[in-house]
Design a protein around this motif. Sequence first.
Motif, mmCIF file in Angstrom:
data_model
loop_
_atom_site.group_PDB
_atom_site.id
_atom_site.type_symbol
_atom_site.label_atom_id
_atom_site.label_comp_id
_atom_site.label_asym_id
_atom_site.label_seq_id
_atom_site.Cartn_x
_atom_site.Cartn_y
_atom_site.Cartn_z
ATOM 1 N N LEU A 240 -6.081 44.318 -16.159
ATOM 2 C CA LEU A 240 -6.297 43.379 -17.266
ATOM 3 C C LEU A 240 -6.543 41.967 -16.740
ATOM 4 O O LEU A 240 -7.416 41.257 -17.252
ATOM 5 N N ILE A 241 -5.789 41.545 -15.725
ATOM 6 C CA ILE A 241 -6.005 40.217 -15.152
ATOM 7 C C ILE A 241 -7.411 40.111 -14.566
ATOM 8 O O ILE A 241 -8.105 39.100 -14.753
ATOM 9 N N ALA A 242 -7.845 41.164 -13.877
ATOM 10 C CA ALA A 242 -9.177 41.156 -13.281
ATOM 11 C C ALA A 242 -10.268 41.068 -14.343
ATOM 12 O O ALA A 242 -11.329 40.467 -14.108
ATOM 13 N N PHE A 243 -10.024 41.621 -15.514
ATOM 14 C CA PHE A 243 -11.013 41.600 -16.593
ATOM 15 C C PHE A 243 -10.956 40.303 -17.387
ATOM 16 O O PHE A 243 -11.995 39.710 -17.729
ATOM 17 N N VAL A 244 -9.740 39.824 -17.691
ATOM 18 C CA VAL A 244 -9.578 38.705 -18.621
ATOM 19 C C VAL A 244 -9.737 37.352 -17.934
ATOM 20 O O VAL A 244 -10.288 36.418 -18.528
ATOM 21 N N ALA A 245 -9.274 37.210 -16.690
ATOM 22 C CA ALA A 245 -9.332 35.898 -16.029
ATOM 23 C C ALA A 245 -10.754 35.331 -15.974
ATOM 24 O O ALA A 245 -10.966 34.161 -16.348
ATOM 25 N N PRO A 246 -11.768 36.087 -15.540
ATOM 26 C CA PRO A 246 -13.131 35.525 -15.569
ATOM 27 C C PRO A 246 -13.616 35.252 -16.988
ATOM 28 O O PRO A 246 -14.304 34.251 -17.228
ATOM 29 N N LEU A 247 -13.262 36.139 -17.935
ATOM 30 C CA LEU A 247 -13.658 35.902 -19.324
ATOM 31 C C LEU A 247 -13.052 34.611 -19.859
ATOM 32 O O LEU A 247 -13.698 33.872 -20.614
ATOM 33 N N GLN A 248 -11.806 34.341 -19.479
ATOM 34 C CA GLN A 248 -11.138 33.128 -19.959
ATOM 35 C C GLN A 248 -11.826 31.873 -19.430
ATOM 36 O O GLN A 248 -11.950 30.876 -20.146
ATOM 37 N N ILE A 249 -12.281 31.918 -18.186
ATOM 38 C CA ILE A 249 -13.006 30.771 -17.628
ATOM 39 C C ILE A 249 -14.310 30.555 -18.382
ATOM 40 O O ILE A 249 -14.682 29.416 -18.713
ATOM 41 N N LEU A 250 -15.013 31.639 -18.695
ATOM 42 C CA LEU A 250 -16.251 31.545 -19.477
ATOM 43 C C LEU A 250 -15.963 31.016 -20.881
ATOM 44 O O LEU A 250 -16.688 30.139 -21.386
ATOM 45 N N ALA A 251 -14.906 31.540 -21.514
ATOM 46 C CA ALA A 251 -14.552 31.076 -22.862
ATOM 47 C C ALA A 251 -14.166 29.603 -22.848
ATOM 48 O O ALA A 251 -14.505 28.848 -23.767
ATOM 49 N N GLY A 252 -13.455 29.160 -21.797
ATOM 50 C CA GLY A 252 -13.096 27.757 -21.680
ATOM 51 C C GLY A 252 -14.305 26.867 -21.538
ATOM 52 O O GLY A 252 -14.355 25.761 -22.103
ATOM 53 N N ASP A 253 -15.306 27.329 -20.800
ATOM 54 C CA ASP A 253 -16.544 26.557 -20.653
ATOM 55 C C ASP A 253 -17.254 26.419 -21.989
ATOM 56 O O ASP A 253 -17.718 25.323 -22.349
ATOM 57 N N MET A 254 -17.340 27.491 -22.753
ATOM 58 C CA MET A 254 -17.991 27.435 -24.067
ATOM 59 C C MET A 254 -17.203 26.546 -25.021
ATOM 60 O O MET A 254 -17.785 25.801 -25.821
ATOM 61 N N HIS A 255 -15.873 26.609 -24.936
ATOM 62 C CA HIS A 255 -15.021 25.744 -25.739
ATOM 63 C C HIS A 255 -15.281 24.277 -25.401
ATOM 64 O O HIS A 255 -15.346 23.409 -26.282
ATOM 65 N N GLY A 256 -15.438 24.000 -24.096
ATOM 66 C CA GLY A 256 -15.715 22.633 -23.675
ATOM 67 C C GLY A 256 -17.039 22.116 -24.212
ATOM 68 O O GLY A 256 -17.138 20.953 -24.635
ATOM 69 N N LEU A 257 -18.063 22.956 -24.212
ATOM 70 C CA LEU A 257 -19.356 22.551 -24.767
ATOM 71 C C LEU A 257 -19.244 22.247 -26.257
ATOM 72 O O LEU A 257 -19.896 21.320 -26.764
ATOM 73 N N ASN A 258 -18.412 23.014 -26.959
ATOM 74 C CA ASN A 258 -18.174 22.740 -28.373
ATOM 75 C C ASN A 258 -17.481 21.394 -28.552
ATOM 76 O O ASN A 258 -17.813 20.625 -29.477
ATOM 77 N N ASP A 259 -16.524 21.075 -27.675
ATOM 78 C CA ASP A 259 -15.840 19.785 -27.744
ATOM 79 C C ASP A 259 -16.791 18.637 -27.450
ATOM 80 O O ASP A 259 -16.654 17.544 -28.020
ATOM 81 N N VAL A 260 -17.721 18.840 -26.540
ATOM 82 C CA VAL A 260 -18.703 17.792 -26.244
ATOM 83 C C VAL A 260 -19.449 17.404 -27.509
ATOM 84 O O VAL A 260 -19.718 16.218 -27.762
ATOM 85 N N GLU A 261 -19.744 18.395 -28.340
ATOM 86 C CA GLU A 261 -20.504 18.129 -29.567
ATOM 87 C C GLU A 261 -19.634 17.554 -30.682
ATOM 88 O O GLU A 261 -20.050 16.626 -31.379
#
Length: 478
Positions: A238-259
């Motif tokens: 689960l860590i191997a699957f979720v950790a990269p997804l969380q980094i991707l989700a955080g990046d998308m969240h950051g782009l939303n905050d930029v806007e």
Amino acid sequence: MDWFDAHNLARLQFAFTVSFHFIFPSFSIGLASYLAVLNVGHLYTGKAVYLTLFNYWKKIFAVAFGMGVVSGLVMSYQFGTNWSVFSDKAGPVIGPLMGYEVLTAFFLEAGFLGVMLFGRDRVGPKLHCFATLLVAFGTALSAFWILSVNSWMQTPAGYSMNAAGQYIVEDWFAVIFNPSFPYRLVHTVLAAYLTTALVVGAVGAYHLLKFRKHPPTETHGEDSLQAGRTMFSMAMWLIAFVAPLQILAGDMHGLNDVEYQPKKIVVIEGHYETVTPAPLVLFGIPDSKEKKLHYKVEVPYLGSLIVTHKLDGVIQGLNTWPDNEVPPMALPFFAFRIMVGLGMLMLGLAVLGLWQRYKKKLYASPFLHKFSVVMGPAGFVAVVAGWIVTEVGRQPYTIYNLLTTWDSRSPVDAAAVGASLIAFIVVYFALFSMGIYYILVMMRRAPEAGDAHLPVDEPVRAAGMGAGQTINTLTKGA
């Protein structure tokens, strides 16, 4: 600034209680899903190890769930006592959403929790598995509604204002699915799964380390070793699957905050002045008086690339806005780096786990196991740091750009707020330290075949077992 006035004491009280509270839902959301996976695994494979682990973790879930409920009760209390103006103005929007959470998610959790914890022998494996799935769904649904409320306060939409100065709903779909809601929901739920996986992995690694010192014998400990290996392997997957997804989700969240929340991005990145192209600030000491970041450690261009996905992207400086419209920099600046730093360590743990699995040394790597034990609490620290970024980065508003925290406060004096804050601190540390200690005691005990209530050498095909067959099996096992 007087930190001992009623306004700041009320903010401190809410920050303390909500930070303490969210530790438990972030664990119980992921753990409920883990219990559902274990139950389904036993139902379709008949392997006793899954039922052993289910009965082991369900006790821990029950304590964590109970502490989450108790610690959350005081939130509504504070809305009425310390933030009554906010409750009055935002009540037509916030009230129904909170009501939906109680009527759907909490009732679903509470209604089937007893069946999940105590009803397997009474209702049979299939209905018991269904009840566990509903509890897991209820925890996720609770996160849906709570995050919808919080996201509306961050990026309000679908509202208008009536003659009394209250925010009223014009479009429920726009209110619930406001611009930041999808990103916050994904980011928070993934954080809950990652937090749970780290805890489960740490417990499994702890017992594997113990078995290295005291190897199991043919008559004692083999089933516990199997259970420890199974939980550790599942957690590492689960860590191997979720950790990269969380980094991707955080990046998308950051782009939303930029806007939608550029001021939050500015304090996270640590820029007082507009910079093009912007470096990535790895470390610095914010100085709000001089409006300067001391002792900066930077990587050129990388800030623009990460925040805007362009090498020449512009990141506005905090000085772009008036001082009374921007959040403080220090807390979100450092909290964000704690969260990201722990995220990188989680990714490193995931990569190391995959490498050791490839080398067929997943259960024979002391370094991996010690690393997993150390990382056990990392998810809790990361989610609290993330909420500091989210909530402090929204200041000075309770409803972003619409209602300030100063205008949201109740007309109460500092002595009353201070007294209740002290009472919360004393009660929380006294009560919840005992609960956490009890959870740790349960975790120190290795899973045993007796937890499954089934003979280890006689795995039962649970998919075809009814309540009567369960009783017969138990009788034979005795």
